[in-house]
Scaffold this motif. Sequence first.
Motif, PDB file in Angstrom:
ATOM      1  N   HIS A  10       0.850  -1.318   0.008  1.00  0.00           N
ATOM      2  CA  HIS A  10      -0.092   0.077   0.168  1.00  0.00           C
ATOM      3  C   HIS A  10       0.800   1.242   0.039  1.00  0.00           C
ATOM      4  CE1 HIS A  10      -2.974   2.833   0.803  1.00  0.00           C
ATOM      5  NE2 HIS A  10      -2.526   3.155   1.938  1.00  0.00           N
ATOM      6  N   SER A  41       8.898  -0.645   2.523  1.00  0.00           N
ATOM      7  CA  SER A  41       7.531  -0.577   3.389  1.00  0.00           C
ATOM      8  C   SER A  41       8.029   0.445   4.306  1.00  0.00           C
ATOM      9  CB  SER A  41       7.311  -1.933   4.007  1.00  0.00           C
ATOM     10  OG  SER A  41       6.671  -2.666   2.882  1.00  0.00           O
ATOM     11  N   ASN A  42       9.122   0.358   4.927  1.00  0.00           N
ATOM     12  CA  ASN A  42       9.406   1.301   6.060  1.00  0.00           C
ATOM     13  C   ASN A  42       9.759   2.770   5.457  1.00  0.00           C
ATOM     14  OD1 ASN A  42       9.695  -0.635   8.019  1.00  0.00           O
ATOM     15  ND2 ASN A  42      12.081  -0.316   8.314  1.00  0.00           N
ATOM     16  N   ASN A  44       4.325   2.255  16.651  1.00  0.00           N
ATOM     17  CA  ASN A  44       3.599   1.972  15.401  1.00  0.00           C
ATOM     18  C   ASN A  44       2.950   0.772  15.572  1.00  0.00           C
ATOM     19  OD1 ASN A  44       2.396   1.135  12.707  1.00  0.00           O
ATOM     20  ND2 ASN A  44       3.956   2.463  11.607  1.00  0.00           N
ATOM     21  N   ASP A  75       6.532  11.570   6.422  1.00  0.00           N
ATOM     22  CA  ASP A  75       5.706  12.572   7.360  1.00  0.00           C
ATOM     23  C   ASP A  75       5.435  14.061   6.724  1.00  0.00           C
ATOM     24  OD1 ASP A  75       7.950  13.582   7.491  1.00  0.00           O
ATOM     25  OD2 ASP A  75       8.148  14.085   9.745  1.00  0.00           O
ATOM     26  N   ASN A  86       1.803  -1.268  13.508  1.00  0.00           N
ATOM     27  CA  ASN A  86       2.131  -2.499  12.602  1.00  0.00           C
ATOM     28  C   ASN A  86       3.583  -3.089  12.844  1.00  0.00           C
ATOM     29  OD1 ASN A  86      -0.447  -2.438  11.625  1.00  0.00           O
ATOM     30  ND2 ASN A  86       0.181  -0.581  10.050  1.00  0.00           N
ATOM     31  N   SER A  87       4.282  -2.368  13.530  1.00  0.00           N
ATOM     32  CA  SER A  87       5.723  -2.440  13.764  1.00  0.00           C
ATOM     33  C   SER A  87       6.160  -3.479  14.779  1.00  0.00           C
ATOM     34  CB  SER A  87       6.662  -1.104  14.068  1.00  0.00           C
ATOM     35  OG  SER A  87       8.000  -1.755  14.224  1.00  0.00           O
ATOM     36  N   VAL A 116       8.075   4.149   2.969  1.00  0.00           N
ATOM     37  CA  VAL A 116       6.735   4.509   2.748  1.00  0.00           C
ATOM     38  C   VAL A 116       5.835   4.886   3.941  1.00  0.00           C
ATOM     39  CG1 VAL A 116       4.518   4.062   1.568  1.00  0.00           C
ATOM     40  CG2 VAL A 116       6.399   3.535   0.413  1.00  0.00           C
ATOM     41  N   ASN A 117       5.955   4.044   4.969  1.00  0.00           N
ATOM     42  CA  ASN A 117       5.199   3.921   6.155  1.00  0.00           C
ATOM     43  C   ASN A 117       5.742   5.293   7.027  1.00  0.00           C
ATOM     44  OD1 ASN A 117       3.538   1.803   5.658  1.00  0.00           O
ATOM     45  ND2 ASN A 117       4.965   0.502   6.689  1.00  0.00           N
ATOM     46  N   TYR A 118       6.782   5.588   6.986  1.00  0.00           N
ATOM     47  CA  TYR A 118       7.238   6.746   7.908  1.00  0.00           C
ATOM     48  C   TYR A 118       7.445   7.976   7.270  1.00  0.00           C
ATOM     49  CZ  TYR A 118       7.966   3.128  11.386  1.00  0.00           C
ATOM     50  OH  TYR A 118       7.946   1.969  12.077  1.00  0.00           O
TER      51      TYR A 118
END
Length: 172
Positions: A47, A79-80, A132, A86, A134-135, A82-84
Amino acid sequence: SMVENKVEKMDHLIEGILTYAKIDKVDKVVENVNTQEIVQNIINIIHIPSHITVSIINQLPTIKADRFRIQQLFQNLISNAVNYIDKPTGNVIIDCSETLNHYIFSIQDNGPGIAKENQEKIFKIFQSLETNDNSTGLGLSIVKKIVENYHGEIWIESKMDIGTSFFIKLYK
């Protein structure tokens, strides 16, 4: 709902621990792995929020490795990144350069950056800089163990509020 959430989180944690434990225990499969194809597939399946762009700058090489391990490595790093992120507009840039004996992959983002004092800590098992949901704190320790299993190197360059670049050096 809360119980389901906790069970799902525990399942992710157990899967991560099993993955970490098996990295150097299972015989390494050596095959030709098209990293361009692996990274493109990851970009297509994870995603990625609409405000983030993930780009591959140069054609990524085909390397001799285990396809599953290389997919784990890139999936965790991308993924990291994208996820972080800000920022209102996020950028993740994937590139590779080549020397006589090595490939040096880079994954660069324009996220919050990682403070100097935390840059070694992030590779330790169960370490996460943010809370997080999910982490599991396993992703980067898995990445480091995979890289070390191939006798490679991993390092980061980061500036607070500007972003982080992960570099992975793998022998040809």
